[in-house]
Enzyme design. Structure first.
Site, PDB file in Angstrom:
ATOM      1  N   PHE A  49      -9.325   9.022  13.706  1.00  0.00           N
ATOM      2  CA  PHE A  49      -9.322   8.500  12.247  1.00  0.00           C
ATOM      3  C   PHE A  49      -8.805   9.908  11.560  1.00  0.00           C
ATOM      4  O   PHE A  49      -9.977  10.867  11.583  1.00  0.00           O
ATOM      5  CB  PHE A  49     -10.495   7.770  11.913  1.00  0.00           C
ATOM      6  CG  PHE A  49     -10.016   6.997  10.591  1.00  0.00           C
ATOM      7  CD1 PHE A  49      -9.473   6.112  10.688  1.00  0.00           C
ATOM      8  CD2 PHE A  49     -10.349   7.745   9.215  1.00  0.00           C
ATOM      9  CE1 PHE A  49      -9.099   5.307   9.396  1.00  0.00           C
ATOM     10  CE2 PHE A  49     -10.134   6.987   8.280  1.00  0.00           C
ATOM     11  CZ  PHE A  49      -9.605   5.899   8.308  1.00  0.00           C
ATOM     12  N   LYS A  74       0.102   5.840  15.816  1.00  0.00           N
ATOM     13  CA  LYS A  74      -0.965   5.881  16.910  1.00  0.00           C
ATOM     14  C   LYS A  74      -0.928   4.638  17.835  1.00  0.00           C
ATOM     15  O   LYS A  74      -1.182   3.611  17.863  1.00  0.00           O
ATOM     16  CB  LYS A  74      -2.118   5.436  16.220  1.00  0.00           C
ATOM     17  CG  LYS A  74      -3.212   6.476  15.776  1.00  0.00           C
ATOM     18  CD  LYS A  74      -4.613   5.821  15.260  1.00  0.00           C
ATOM     19  CE  LYS A  74      -4.981   6.526  14.001  1.00  0.00           C
ATOM     20  NZ  LYS A  74      -6.244   5.781  13.422  1.00  0.00           N
ATOM     21  N   ARG A  83      -7.191  11.862   0.114  1.00  0.00           N
ATOM     22  CA  ARG A  83      -6.056  12.097   0.102  1.00  0.00           C
ATOM     23  C   ARG A  83      -5.135  13.164  -0.406  1.00  0.00           C
ATOM     24  O   ARG A  83      -4.123  13.453   0.013  1.00  0.00           O
ATOM     25  CB  ARG A  83      -5.287  10.728  -1.038  1.00  0.00           C
ATOM     26  CG  ARG A  83      -5.662   9.446  -0.497  1.00  0.00           C
ATOM     27  CD  ARG A  83      -5.082   8.413  -1.356  1.00  0.00           C
ATOM     28  NE  ARG A  83      -5.744   7.003  -1.383  1.00  0.00           N
ATOM     29  CZ  ARG A  83      -5.002   6.109  -0.325  1.00  0.00           C
ATOM     30  NH1 ARG A  83      -4.331   6.399   0.372  1.00  0.00           N
ATOM     31  NH2 ARG A  83      -5.871   4.907  -0.261  1.00  0.00           N
ATOM     32  N   ASP A  85      -6.400   8.007   3.553  1.00  0.00           N
ATOM     33  CA  ASP A  85      -7.562   8.261   3.154  1.00  0.00           C
ATOM     34  C   ASP A  85      -8.917   7.600   3.971  1.00  0.00           C
ATOM     35  O   ASP A  85      -8.452   7.143   5.098  1.00  0.00           O
ATOM     36  CB  ASP A  85      -7.907   7.218   1.883  1.00  0.00           C
ATOM     37  CG  ASP A  85      -7.765   5.725   2.124  1.00  0.00           C
ATOM     38  OD1 ASP A  85      -6.703   5.370   3.089  1.00  0.00           O
ATOM     39  OD2 ASP A  85      -8.632   5.013   2.011  1.00  0.00           O
ATOM     40  N   ASP A 130      -0.673   1.878  12.920  1.00  0.00           N
ATOM     41  CA  ASP A 130      -1.668   1.760  13.584  1.00  0.00           C
ATOM     42  C   ASP A 130      -1.592   0.631  14.490  1.00  0.00           C
ATOM     43  O   ASP A 130      -1.007   0.533  15.588  1.00  0.00           O
ATOM     44  CB  ASP A 130      -2.869   1.848  12.790  1.00  0.00           C
ATOM     45  CG  ASP A 130      -4.242   1.899  13.480  1.00  0.00           C
ATOM     46  OD1 ASP A 130      -4.290   2.638  14.453  1.00  0.00           O
ATOM     47  OD2 ASP A 130      -5.281   1.596  12.924  1.00  0.00           O
ATOM     48  N   ASP A 149       2.730   5.881   5.930  1.00  0.00           N
ATOM     49  CA  ASP A 149       1.908   7.034   6.253  1.00  0.00           C
ATOM     50  C   ASP A 149       1.505   6.911   7.752  1.00  0.00           C
ATOM     51  O   ASP A 149       1.756   7.996   8.628  1.00  0.00           O
ATOM     52  CB  ASP A 149       0.758   7.020   5.540  1.00  0.00           C
ATOM     53  CG  ASP A 149      -0.221   5.721   5.519  1.00  0.00           C
ATOM     54  OD1 ASP A 149       0.294   4.930   5.982  1.00  0.00           O
ATOM     55  OD2 ASP A 149      -1.328   6.034   4.973  1.00  0.00           O
TER      56      ASP A 149
HETATM   57  P1  IMP Z   1      -2.263  -1.332  10.597  1.00  0.00           P
HETATM   58  O1  IMP Z   1      -2.051  -2.540   9.984  1.00  0.00           O
HETATM   59  O2  IMP Z   1      -3.377  -1.260  11.672  1.00  0.00           O
HETATM   60  O3  IMP Z   1      -0.616  -0.609  11.449  1.00  0.00           O
HETATM   61  O4  IMP Z   1      -2.662  -0.163   9.646  1.00  0.00           O
HETATM   62  C1  IMP Z   1      -1.926   0.515   8.707  1.00  0.00           C
HETATM   63  C2  IMP Z   1      -2.621   1.193   7.710  1.00  0.00           C
HETATM   64  O5  IMP Z   1      -4.018   1.449   8.100  1.00  0.00           O
HETATM   65  C3  IMP Z   1      -2.133   2.434   7.146  1.00  0.00           C
HETATM   66  O6  IMP Z   1      -1.348   2.416   6.239  1.00  0.00           O
HETATM   67  C4  IMP Z   1      -3.450   3.169   6.672  1.00  0.00           C
HETATM   68  O7  IMP Z   1      -3.661   2.900   5.183  1.00  0.00           O
HETATM   69  C5  IMP Z   1      -4.395   2.779   7.454  1.00  0.00           C
HETATM   70  N1  IMP Z   1      -4.727   3.525   8.577  1.00  0.00           N
HETATM   71  C6  IMP Z   1      -4.535   3.465   9.958  1.00  0.00           C
HETATM   72  N2  IMP Z   1      -5.017   4.444  10.871  1.00  0.00           N
HETATM   73  C7  IMP Z   1      -5.586   5.145   9.764  1.00  0.00           C
HETATM   74  C8  IMP Z   1      -6.143   6.670   9.847  1.00  0.00           C
HETATM   75  O8  IMP Z   1      -6.238   7.184  10.988  1.00  0.00           O
HETATM   76  N3  IMP Z   1      -6.507   7.242   8.797  1.00  0.00           N
HETATM   77  C9  IMP Z   1      -6.179   6.790   7.586  1.00  0.00           C
HETATM   78  N4  IMP Z   1      -5.885   5.400   7.305  1.00  0.00           N
HETATM   79  C10 IMP Z   1      -5.498   4.763   8.396  1.00  0.00           C
HETATM   80 MG    MG Z   2      -5.533   3.154   3.779  1.00  0.00          MG
END
Ligand code: IMP
Ligand code: MG
Length: 181
Positions: free
Chosen positions: A152, A131, A165, A159, A103, A100
């Site tokens: 966010f 992002k 969702r 979610d 980040d 999805d």
């Molecule tokens: P990462 O490990 O920091 O890259 O985070 C990835 C996961 O964080 C994604 O699969 C989402 O579940 C959650 N996430 C990161 N940013 C957002 C956001 O803006 N909205 C909702 N979920 C997010």
């Molecule tokens: Mg999540």
């Protein structure tokens, strides 16, 4: 009402549909003659995955994996946990991981390493949202839906505290919902 917690709509249903179609067309072209295995990273990517596979015209298979890296908050804990592993072997397969949002990169850098160790024929990443400002771990991504600022977002599978969702669009959550301004 969920609507009341949304500050601004970032991508409407129509914009999402159009972009998903474009990504599917690229996947169709890039994997011509192959039979990719699409791996949806639960839970956030289930809506994107469902729409994406229905726009792909190649024969393909699907599998699901669940990981958790966030608690109830809006930032990654840095700890990735496999909550549900794949049902099938991926050795020798052309794997496309469907996410999805990318980040910090924590979740995907961990996941891609883990999947690579299982010797797929190839492995690529498709993320609906990116992002880049928040990246702390480098992750190579071949298909990106939209690049977004550091806000966010929720909806279309994404979610906050397991809610929102089911919104059909992607919107920015009002900071007051998670205890901000
Ligand atoms: P990462 O490990 O920091 O890259 O985070 C990835 C996961 O964080 C994604 O699969 C989402 O579940 C959650 N996430 C990161 N940013 C957002 C956001 O803006 N909205 C909702 N979920 C997010
Ligand atoms: Mg999540």
């Amino acid at each position: 009402m969920l609507e009341q917690d949304i500050e601004r709509v970032l991508f409407t249903e129509e914009e999402l549909k159009q972009r998903v179609k474009e990504i599917a067309q690229r996947i169709d072209a890039d994997y011509a003659g192959k039979e990719p295995l699409l791996i949806s990273v639960l839970r956030g990517s289930f809506v994107f995955m469902a729409d994406l596979v229905r726009e792909i015209t190649l024969p393909c298979t699907v599998d699901f994996m669940a990981v958790s890296s966030y608690g109830g908050g809006t930032t990654s804990s840095g700890q990735v946990k496999i909550v549900k592993d794949l049902s099938e072997q991926i050795e020798g397969k052309d794997v496309l991981v469907v996410e999805d949002i990318l980040d910090s990169g924590n979740t995907l850098s961990y996941l891609l390493k883990l999947l690579e160790a299982r010797h797929p024929a190839s492995i690529r990443l498709c993320t609906l949202l990116d992002k880049p400002e928040r990246r702390t771990k480098p992750v190579a991504v071949q298909y990106t839906g939209f690049t977004i600022p550091d806000e966010f977002v929720v909806g279309y599978g994404l979610d906050y505290d397991e809610k929102y969702r089911n919104l059909p669009y992607i919107g920015i959550l009002k900071p007051r919902v998670y205890g901000g301004e």
